[in-house]
Design an enzyme around this catalytic site. Structure first.
Site, PDB file in Angstrom:
ATOM      1  N   TYR A   1      53.140  21.948   0.684  1.00 49.86           N
ATOM      2  CA  TYR A   1      51.959  22.400  -0.050  1.00 49.86           C
ATOM      3  C   TYR A   1      50.739  21.526   0.218  1.00 49.86           C
ATOM      4  CZ  TYR A   1      54.958  25.526  -2.718  1.00 49.86           C
ATOM      5  OH  TYR A   1      55.820  26.525  -3.081  1.00 49.86           O
TER       6      TYR A   1
ATOM      7  N   LYS B   1      67.169  18.524   1.064  1.00 46.58           N
ATOM      8  CA  LYS B   1      67.936  19.020   2.215  1.00 46.58           C
ATOM      9  C   LYS B   1      67.945  17.882   3.232  1.00 46.58           C
ATOM     10  CE  LYS B   1      69.984  22.479   4.393  1.00 46.58           C
ATOM     11  NZ  LYS B   1      71.253  23.079   3.953  1.00 46.58           N
TER      12      LYS B   1
ATOM     13  N   ASP C   1      70.643  24.202  -1.032  1.00 50.56           N
ATOM     14  CA  ASP C   1      71.398  25.456  -0.924  1.00 50.56           C
ATOM     15  C   ASP C   1      72.560  25.468  -1.915  1.00 50.56           C
ATOM     16  OD1 ASP C   1      72.187  23.347   0.677  1.00 50.56           O
ATOM     17  OD2 ASP C   1      72.962  24.576   2.309  1.00 50.56           O
TER      18      ASP C   1
ATOM     19  N   ASP D   1      59.466  24.762  -6.680  1.00 54.27           N
ATOM     20  CA  ASP D   1      58.831  26.060  -6.909  1.00 54.27           C
ATOM     21  C   ASP D   1      59.902  27.157  -6.953  1.00 54.27           C
ATOM     22  OD1 ASP D   1      56.948  28.006  -7.192  1.00 54.27           O
ATOM     23  OD2 ASP D   1      56.071  27.805  -5.201  1.00 54.27           O
TER      24      ASP D   1
END
Ligand code: NAD
Length: 333
Positions: A124, A171, A204, A228
């Site tokens: 972002y 991740k 995930d 988000d």
């Protein structure tokens, strides 16, 4: 005690839900002078920007603001006003509580978790470009400073709210540098909070865990994009975006807003649920130290939802936005 608070009604459904919220907050008896300022597509013609300096000046002066959602054009057009506001004011922690409310139809009954989302960098940061006509590049910016700052916020929040566990979500197995750095910074902060359990999940796996056993989670700290996405996922677990409040918090300044967007197709219909906006105001009252009013507001909102007779379409009722707000006000002693 009286407060001057910046109010940004926003666009789409923003003006109707913020009007409902304002009536409810005024009815709590807390004395607030609302300083209304406009941002978004509608002010570009007048000010040459969707985020006029006067809006930032008002928030900097009042230190506290509450806003409705603001539309962001998809794919092209001006950059998100919401993201710009968070960056300009350094509102580095986005706090999004997720809890089950009796009366809201969901498969779960005991969710009570809080997402703490880093709010200023990651994908972002707005660092993207066309490398050539067929190749686009977005930079995922992660710094140790911003990661530590949000991790510290999450642990402090856990400590002051009496919560027992913080879960960091990344991740880092794939993005070893960027997510690896976020994790390293978070681990360093966790080491200072031995009374709070600390664990890590990959994004995930976290999505699956949250859908299958959300009751296991307490405080979740994560990067901007994952935060988000997880926020909407968590809103879905407890009844949808109509009941999901949020806060953007920096050092000495805070902007409260629902998780949901401007839902343009419902604009002006007096149809959508004001709860997310009203519960964002509840977080604001708590932040201001108006604990009794905050508790009264939460209790009244819960009572109206539990009764189920004056609720909006998303909660299975047929009441309008304004009528649901009236029902909440009627609950105040
Ligand atoms: P959205 O959150 O506006 O709406 C998605 C759907 O969720 C709606 O169609 C509706 O079914 C439901 N919903 C949302 N709010 C609700 C409410 N109060 N009561 C009942 N149901 C509700 O998401 P979107 O359609 O993806 O985005 C619309 C615009 O909002 C976009 O321009 C987006 O950029 C912007 N947006 C702004 C913010 C913000 O201001 N902070 C946040 C998210 C999206």
């Amino acid at each position: 005690m009286s407060y001057t608070i910046t109010l940004i009604p926003g666009d789409g459904i923003g003006p109707e839900i913020t009007a409902a919220m304002r009536r409810v907050v005024d009815a709590t008896g807390v004395k607030i002078e609302w300083e209304t300022v406009e941002a978004g597509a509608d002010v570009i013609e007048k000010f040459g920007t969707p985020l006029p300096e006067s809006v930032l000046e008002s928030i900097r002066r009042n230190k506290v603001a509450i806003k409705g959602p603001i539309t962001t054009p998809i794919g092209s057009g001006f950059r998100s006003v919401n993201v710009a506001l968070r960056k300009e004011l350094n509102l580095y922690a986005c706090l999004r509580p997720t809890f089950t409310i009796p009366g809201v139809k969901t498969r779960f009954s005991d969710i009570d978790l809080v997402i703490v989302r880093e709010n200023t960098e990651d994908l972002y940061a707005g660092i993207e470009r066309m490398v050539d006509d067929d190749t686009a590049e977005s930079v995922k910016l992660i710094t140790r400073g911003a990661s530590k700052r949000v991790a510290k916020f999450a642990f402090e929040y856990a400590r002051t709210e009496g919560r027992g566990k913080v879960t960091a979500v990344t991740k880092a197995n794939i993005m070893k540098f960027s997510d690896g750095l976020f994790l390293e910074a978070t681990r360093a902060v966790a080491a200072d909070y031995s009374a709070i359990e600390y664990e890590e999940r990959l994004i995930d796996n976290m999505c699956m865990q949250l859908v299958m056993k959300p009751e296991l989670y307490d405080v979740i700290v994560t990067e901007n994009l994952y935060g988000d996405i997880l926020s909407d996922l968590c809103a879905g677990l407890v009844g949808g975006l109509g009941v999901a409040p949020g806060a953007n918090i920096g050092d000495g300044v805070a902007v409260f807003e629902p998780v949901h967007g401007s839902a343009p197709k419902y604009a002006g219909l007096n149809k959508v649920n004001p709860t997310a906006q009203i519960l964002s105001a509840q977080l604001m009252l708590k932040y201001l130290g108006e604990t009794d009013a905050a508790n009264m507001l939460l209790k009244a909102t819960r009572a109206v939802i539990a009764a189920g007779t004056t609720v909006t379409y998303d909660l299975g009722g047929s009441a309008g936005t304004a009528e649901m707000a009236d029902a909440i006000i009627d609950q105040f002693e």
